[in-house]
Design an enzyme around this catalytic site. Structure first.
Site, short mmCIF file in Angstrom:
data_model
loop_
_atom_site.label_atom_id
_atom_site.label_comp_id
_atom_site.label_asym_id
_atom_site.label_seq_id
_atom_site.Cartn_x
_atom_site.Cartn_y
_atom_site.Cartn_z
N CYS A 106 -14.29 -6.95 -74.00
CA CYS A 106 -13.16 -6.13 -73.55
C CYS A 106 -11.98 -6.28 -74.50
O CYS A 106 -12.09 -5.92 -75.66
CB CYS A 106 -12.82 -6.45 -72.10
SG CYS A 106 -11.87 -5.17 -71.28
N HIS A 140 -18.10 -5.35 -69.66
CA HIS A 140 -18.17 -6.76 -69.32
C HIS A 140 -19.61 -7.16 -69.03
O HIS A 140 -20.10 -6.94 -67.93
CB HIS A 140 -17.31 -7.04 -68.07
CG HIS A 140 -15.85 -7.00 -68.34
ND1 HIS A 140 -15.12 -8.12 -68.65
CD2 HIS A 140 -14.98 -5.96 -68.37
CE1 HIS A 140 -13.86 -7.77 -68.84
NE2 HIS A 140 -13.74 -6.47 -68.68
N GLU A 172 -20.76 -9.98 -68.46
CA GLU A 172 -20.84 -11.02 -67.43
C GLU A 172 -20.70 -10.44 -66.04
O GLU A 172 -20.91 -11.14 -65.05
CB GLU A 172 -19.78 -12.10 -67.68
CG GLU A 172 -18.36 -11.72 -67.32
CD GLU A 172 -17.67 -10.83 -68.33
OE1 GLU A 172 -18.33 -10.35 -69.24
OE2 GLU A 172 -16.45 -10.61 -68.18
#
Lengths: 264, 199
Positions: B90, B179, B181
Site C-alpha cells: 500500500c 493488502h 495480508e
C-alpha cells in the site's frame, strides 16, 4: 472486471459474547466471538464488522467483557482489547471494530491491536473533530462513521435517546467533509424485523456523498440484498441473519450471484 | 529465511505478522528440515537490517506522514541500496516512487520511476475486493494510486472504467497496492510466492 460489491457480516458483542438484536433493545445470546470468526473465515467473508454494544458501567470493571463461558474452546478474558487481539490473529480479511469509541486514544489501541478500520457513531456526535483526527492519523479509509436512523431522524447515545436536527443527507455530507472514509447506515426501526433495508432512504444518502455507503438493518431474506447491491450502495451488511442458519454466508453469495449481483 | 518487518509506527504490522504466521516455508536452518511458519522479526532501527533475508514495508495512511516516519528511522539510504527481496504494501509501495501529491508534494524513495496522484473515480477510497490481471482477487483500500510505465507494472485491475496499478516490480523490489495480508487465500499465496522467489 470491476470492484466487487461487498457483503459484510456484522457481529454484535455484548459483554464479550455475540448477541442478536431487535429494535436496538432486545438481545439474545449467540455465542463465542472466536468460534463465529473461525466459521466466517472458512466461509471467506469479504469483511467483518464487530460492534461492542455493552452498556458502559460507571466503574472501570473490565470483567464486564468476560461473560463467555470458561469451558469454551476459545475463552478470552481480560477486556475488550484482548478480544480484538485474538480476532486479529485469526482474521484474514479486513476487520472493523466499533462501539463505545469516544477518543483517539481508544482508536490508537484498537488499531494497534489489529483493527483495520474503526467504526464510530455517538463518539462523533459528541466530538465532531474526532473524525478529522482519526482520518489525519490513519487515513480516511480507517474512519467508518455509523449513522443510526429512527423514523427518518439521525439518533445517537446509549438507548438512542438523542436525535439531531440535520437530515441524514446533511449529516452524511458533514461526515464526508470532516474526513470519514465510509458510512455505515442502520435503521433502528428495521433492526431485527426481517423486512429488508430502508432502501429509498439509504439510496438518497448515498447520492449525496462520494464515499462508499454500506446498508445495514432489517435483512430477513438474502434476496432483499439484491436491490441494495444494484443501487448506488457500495456494500451490504447484516447482523442477525448470518448467525441463524447453516452455511448462511455461502448461501447468501450464491443467491446474490444468481440474482445478478457483482459479488465475490 | 527471516522476514524483517519494518515498523514505522504507521502500518498494520500486526496483520502482516499474523499472515506470515499462516504461511509455511522450508526450514532452512542448518541441522533442521521440514516446514515451519515463516519466521519474521521487527525492524526498528538500521542495525535490524543486517540479518533478515527479506523485508516487508507495510503502510497505511498518508504518503507524507509515512515518508516522514521513514526519514526519522534513518534507513532511507539503506532501503535504496537494498539488494535483498523487498516488498512494499500500500503506502509502502507508493513511497518507492519518485514523489507523491497527497497533501502537497512529498519526495519518495525514487526506487521505481513513478508518481502517486489522487484517483479520479468515485466513490473514493477504492475499497473492496477487485479482480486483477493475474486472475486473482485482492483487497484494495486507497484513494491515491501509483502511475508508472508498463515496464514496471506487474498486475493491474479496473475501477469504474479506469485502470489501477495493482503491483509493481523492479529487480528485487516488489510493491503491492492491495493488502496481501488482508486478501484471504489469494493474498497468502501472493506472499508465499514472493517468499519462495516465484514472483
Amino acid at each position: 472486471m470491476a470492484l466487487y460489491k461487498r457483503v459484510i457480516p456484522v457481529l454484535l458483542l455484548q459483554n464479550g459474547i455475540i448477541v442478536r438484536s431487535e429494535g436496538f433493545c432486545r438481545f439474545n445470546i449467540f455465542g463465542n466471538p472466536i468460534d463465529q470468526l473461525i466459521r466466517l473465515s472458512e466461509w471467506d467473508a469479504d469483511e467483518l464488522v464487530y460492534i461492542d454494544i455493552t452498556r458502559q458501567l460507571i466503574s472501570n470493571d473490565t470483567n464486564i467483557y468476560d461473560y463467555v463461558r470458561k469451558e469454551h474452546a476459545h475463552s478470552i478474558s481480560g477486556g475488550f482489547l484482548n478480544i480484538v487481539k485474538e480476532i486479529g490473529k485469526y482474521a484474514c480479511m479486513p476487520i472493523t471494530f466499533g462501539g463505545n469509541v469516544r477518543t483517539c486514544e481508544q482508536v490508537d489501541l484498537l488499531i494497534a491491536n489489529g483493527a483495520d478500520k474503526v467504526l464510530i457513531n455517538t463518539g462523533l456526535h459528541l466530538n465532531p473533530e474526532l473524525t478529522t483526527e482519526v482520518a489525519k492519523k490513519y487515513g480516511s479509509q480507517a474512519m467508518v462513521s455509523g449513522i443510526d436512523i429512527k423514523e427518518g431522524k439521525v439518533c445517537y447515545g446509549q438507548g438512542n435517546i438523542f436525535s439531531v436536527r440535520q437530515t441524514p443527507n446533511e449529516y452524511a455530507k458533514e461526515l464526508e467533509a470532516r474526513g470519514a472514509g465510509e458510512i455505515l447506515l442502520n435503521s433502528i426501526d428495521r433492526d431485527g424485523k426481517g423486512t429488508g433495508y430502508e432502501l429509498d432512504l439509504y439510496s438518497k444518502i448515498a447520492d449525496s456523498v462520494s464515499i462508499p455507503v454500506v446498508a445495514m438493518g432489517g435483512v430477513g431474506d438474502f434476496r432483499q440484498m439484491i436491490p441494495a447491491l444494484q443501487s448506488n450502495l457500495s456494500a451490504v451488511a447484516a447482523g442477525n441473519i448470518f448467525n441463524y442458519t447453516e452455511l448462511a454466508y455461502p448461501r447468501c453469495k450464491k443467491i446474490l450471484k444468481a440474482g445478478g449481483c457483482h459479488v465475490r | 529465511m527471516l522476514v524483517g518487518i519494518i515498523n514505522t509506527g504507521i502500518g498494520n504490522v500486526g496483520s502482516v505478522k499474523a499472515a506470515l504466521n499462516r504461511i509455511f516455508v522450508e526450514d532452512d536452518r542448518p541441522g533442521h528440515s521440514g516446514l515451519i511458519r515463516a519466521p519474521w522479526c521487527n525492524v526498528y532501527h538500521r542495525d535490524d537490517l543486517k540479518t533478515p533475508t527479506h523485508f516487508i514495508l507495510p503502510g497505511v495512511g498518508a504518503y507524507s506522514a509515512f515518508m516522514a516516519a521513514l526519514v526519522k528511522m534513518e534507513i532511507i539510504d539503506d532501503i535504496r541500496e537494498m539488494k535483498r527481496p523487498f516488498l512494499g504494501i500500500c503506502v509502502g509501495m507508493q513511497v518507492m516512487g519518485n514523489c507523491g501529491y497527497e497533501n502537497g508534494y512529498t519526495e519518495g524513495l525514487g526506487i521505481i520511476p513513478g508518481k502517486v496522484v489522487k484517483m479520479t473515480q468515485k466513490p473514493l477510497p477504492h475499497m473492496g475486493w477487485n479482480a486483477c490481471s493475474d486472475s486473482n482477487t485482492y483487497y484494495f483500500v486507497h484513494s491515491y494510486s501509483f502511475i508508472t510505465t508498463r515496464e514496471y507494472t506487474g498486475i493491474t485491475c479496473v475501477y469504474n472504467g479506469g485502470e489501477v496499478v495493482a503491483a509493481v516490480k523492479k529487480g528485487n523490489f516488489l510493491g503491492s497496492q492491495f493488502h496481501p495480508e488482508k486478501s484471504s487465500k489469494a493474498g497468502l499465496k501472493f506472499l508465499e510466492n514472493w517468499l519462495n522467489g516465484s514472483i
